[in-house]
Design an enzyme around this catalytic site. Sequence first.
Site, PDB file in Angstrom:
ATOM      1  N   SER A  16       0.785  -1.238   0.000  1.00 46.16           N
ATOM      2  CA  SER A  16       0.000   0.000   0.000  1.00 46.16           C
ATOM      3  C   SER A  16       0.816   1.287   0.000  1.00 46.16           C
ATOM      4  O   SER A  16       0.396   2.290  -0.588  1.00 46.16           O
ATOM      5  CB  SER A  16      -0.961   0.017   1.187  1.00 46.16           C
ATOM      6  OG  SER A  16      -0.281  -0.184   2.407  1.00 46.16           O
ATOM      7  N   ASP A  29      -2.807   6.145  11.316  1.00 47.05           N
ATOM      8  CA  ASP A  29      -2.697   4.702  11.595  1.00 47.05           C
ATOM      9  C   ASP A  29      -1.276   4.248  11.885  1.00 47.05           C
ATOM     10  O   ASP A  29      -1.046   3.090  12.246  1.00 47.05           O
ATOM     11  CB  ASP A  29      -3.295   3.880  10.450  1.00 47.05           C
ATOM     12  CG  ASP A  29      -2.575   4.078   9.110  1.00 47.05           C
ATOM     13  OD1 ASP A  29      -1.513   4.745   9.073  1.00 47.05           O
ATOM     14  OD2 ASP A  29      -3.089   3.571   8.095  1.00 47.05           O
ATOM     15  N   HIS A  34       0.899   3.984   7.405  1.00 44.72           N
ATOM     16  CA  HIS A  34       1.098   4.648   6.114  1.00 44.72           C
ATOM     17  C   HIS A  34       1.688   6.042   6.309  1.00 44.72           C
ATOM     18  O   HIS A  34       1.474   6.673   7.349  1.00 44.72           O
ATOM     19  CB  HIS A  34      -0.231   4.763   5.366  1.00 44.72           C
ATOM     20  CG  HIS A  34      -0.870   3.454   5.068  1.00 44.72           C
ATOM     21  ND1 HIS A  34      -1.905   2.939   5.820  1.00 44.72           N
ATOM     22  CD2 HIS A  34      -0.612   2.546   4.096  1.00 44.72           C
ATOM     23  CE1 HIS A  34      -2.269   1.768   5.328  1.00 44.72           C
ATOM     24  NE2 HIS A  34      -1.488   1.491   4.293  1.00 44.72           N
TER      25      HIS A  34
END
Length: 291
Positions: free
Chosen positions: A44, A260, A263
């Site tokens: 990601s 979070d 990221h």
Amino acid sequence: MNYKKLLTRILAFTSLAFIFAFLAPSVSYAQDTNFHIYLCLGQSNMEGNARFEPQDTVQVNPRFQVMQAVNCPDLKREMNQWYTAVPPLTRCNTGLTPVDYFGRTMVAELPKKVRVGVIIVAVGGCKIELFDKENYPSYTAKAPEWMKGMLKQYDGNPYGRLLSLAKEAQKKGVIKGILLHQGESNTGDSLWVNKVKGVYDNLLKDLSLKANNVPLLAGEVVNADQGGVCASMNNIIAKLPQTIPSAHVISSKGCTVAADKLHFNAAGYRELGKRYAVEMLSILNGSKKTR
């Protein structure tokens, strides 16, 4: 009938046919040595998790290009085609990626005759096993439902898609490096380095590349100084150059993050992308050697 003349003609024709057959692969397309191509893969954080902002969509130098990895009708982009690298660069609805500012920094520093092209194939949440060209089916068979839509866009085989795009790109330019950002889903996996080596070696072999000409640049995951939830993985990532001499690790220290702690945020992606570029520029100008 003059058999001697006939034989001479046959031999001459055969010789010409052999010459053309021999030369055909080298003249079928002309590579532009000033078109530098970088293959980018990962999960990601390579895919691009942060929303891009107005500053990211303006003043993109057309010398920085992206080869579209999936069809995006709403963006009027087709797979296998080159476009000015305005985000999103990975898929139709992805966000800002380190590659955005890797490419921008590269074209800003390289001679104006040089273009930079990137190809990104990345799947959020995936392990490095997804890019194992031999064993990926066993991984995709067990993939969670939320991942299957992403996999489908790559026909279920991200490595295969990256390879086919790279071969197409080689008709136009020269592959100069491979950028990796992956590891969060393999946190604590002591075999990760060898798994990465397998992917890297396969790309080199399948694309007829040499390690000393095509370095591997691997970015750290969110750093401990930012409270990174997978920060321990950086100790494993740091070992890459011990197994892959042409590998270079890009520090994420100080790169700001999303809430979070997994990221990077947009500013963090910009900074990390610039660091990839600084490392690659050092390699290109010879101040850092790829062995």
